[in-house]
Enzyme design. Structure first.
Site, short mmCIF file in Angstrom:
data_model
loop_
_atom_site.label_atom_id
_atom_site.label_comp_id
_atom_site.label_asym_id
_atom_site.label_seq_id
_atom_site.Cartn_x
_atom_site.Cartn_y
_atom_site.Cartn_z
N SER A 1 0.83 -1.22 0.00
CA SER A 1 0.00 0.00 0.00
C SER A 1 0.86 1.26 0.00
O SER A 1 0.49 2.26 -0.62
CB SER A 1 -0.98 0.00 1.18
OG SER A 1 -0.30 0.17 2.40
N LEU B 1 11.66 -6.63 4.77
CA LEU B 1 12.12 -6.98 6.12
C LEU B 1 13.51 -7.57 6.20
O LEU B 1 14.03 -7.76 7.30
CB LEU B 1 11.10 -7.94 6.76
CG LEU B 1 9.65 -7.43 6.76
CD1 LEU B 1 8.73 -8.43 7.43
CD2 LEU B 1 9.54 -6.07 7.43
N HIS C 1 9.11 2.90 9.20
CA HIS C 1 8.87 2.00 10.33
C HIS C 1 7.60 2.44 11.05
O HIS C 1 7.41 3.64 11.29
CB HIS C 1 10.07 2.06 11.30
CG HIS C 1 9.95 1.07 12.41
ND1 HIS C 1 10.25 -0.27 12.24
CD2 HIS C 1 9.54 1.21 13.69
CE1 HIS C 1 10.02 -0.90 13.38
NE2 HIS C 1 9.59 -0.03 14.28
N GLU D 1 1.38 6.87 7.51
CA GLU D 1 2.45 6.47 6.58
C GLU D 1 2.09 6.95 5.17
O GLU D 1 2.91 7.56 4.47
CB GLU D 1 2.61 4.95 6.57
CG GLU D 1 3.17 4.38 7.86
CD GLU D 1 3.52 2.90 7.74
OE1 GLU D 1 3.83 2.42 6.64
OE2 GLU D 1 3.47 2.21 8.77
C1 GAR Z 1 4.18 -0.73 6.80
O1 GAR Z 1 3.33 -0.49 7.90
C2 GAR Z 1 5.62 -0.48 7.19
O2 GAR Z 1 5.77 0.53 8.15
C3 GAR Z 1 6.00 -1.81 7.77
O3 GAR Z 1 5.43 -2.75 6.89
C4 GAR Z 1 4.19 -2.21 6.43
C5 GAR Z 1 4.10 -2.42 4.94
O4 GAR Z 1 2.82 -2.09 4.48
N1 GAR Z 1 7.41 -1.96 7.85
C6 GAR Z 1 8.02 -2.47 8.91
O5 GAR Z 1 7.42 -2.92 9.87
C7 GAR Z 1 9.55 -2.44 8.84
N2 GAR Z 1 10.13 -2.73 10.12
P1 GAR Z 1 2.53 -1.98 2.95
O6 GAR Z 1 3.14 -3.22 2.28
O7 GAR Z 1 1.04 -1.98 2.84
O8 GAR Z 1 3.15 -0.74 2.44
#
Ligand code: GAR
Length: 188
Positions: A13, A85, A104, A174
């Site tokens: 997203s 990750l 993050h 975010e």
């Molecule tokens: C997001 O919330 C990002 O902050 C997190 O993964 C999600 C990805 O969402 N990242 C971490 O936790 C890194 N430590 P998305 O695939 O919908 O963008």
């Protein structure tokens, strides 16, 4: 025009929001999307984005400089981690010094480090009965979540009844801030 490589292996997203922002603010182009699994939600989203999707194996990521060389040869200016990750290997850090940024879903330095990603973060924040959470956008170095902080925004979560509610609120901020922050960072 600057070129972005977005590493995204979750729902995608944030990558989607960056793509949308770039339609209105064409300061950069998504040159490629890098995933580490073929179930990554971003793959179907990126079908119409006119960018390459690169699926990298763990072996290729860590064994030699293949991905670094590829991104350099493509003229990538900034690597954006949006739900990716794996720890970033030394060859990539050296190839893109201060040019790898991560988002993050919490206010670092709290709730960071190995194993702290996605819902694990929101559960920890919820269990600790925090009144606020937020987001951190930071550069990447050798350790998880330890780079230089570029941007943080906090949000009240007192009314949240579950980690999932926190996750929804945090993801929204975010989406509102990641692309804008990338834009500012590249203008420096
Ligand atoms: C997001 O919330 C990002 O902050 C997190 O993964 C999600 C990805 O969402 N990242 C971490 O936790 C890194 N430590 P998305 O695939 O919908 O963008």
């Amino acid at each position: 025009m600057k070129k972005l490589a977005i590493f995204a292996s979750g729902g995608g997203s944030n990558a989607q929001k960056i793509h949308e922002y770039l339609q209105e603010h064409p300061f950069a182009k998504i040159d490629c999307i890098v995933v580490n699994n073929l179930n990554a939600g971003v793959i179907s989203k990126a079908k119409n984005w006119d960018c390459e999707v690169i699926n990298i194996s763990k072996n290729d990521f860590y064994k030699d400089s293949k991905i670094s060389n590829l991104l350099i040869s493509r003229g990538v200016d900034l690597v954006v981690l949006a739900g990716f990750l794996w720890l970033i290997p030394q060859h990539l850090l050296q190839a893109f010094p201060q040019k790898i940024i991560n988002i993050h879903p919490a206010l670092l330095p709290k709730y960071g480090g190995r194993g702290m990603y996605g819902m694990n973060v929101h559960k920890a924040v919820f269990d600790a009965k925090e009144r606020t959470s937020g987001i951190t956008i930071h550069t990447i170095d050798e350790e998880y979540d330890k780079g230089q902080i570029i941007f943080q925004k906090s949000v009240e979560i007192e009314s949240c009844k579950s980690p999932e509610e926190i996750a929804d609120i945090v993801l929204k901020i975010e989406h509102e801030n990641f692309a804008k922050t990338i834009h500012k960072y590249l203008q420096k």
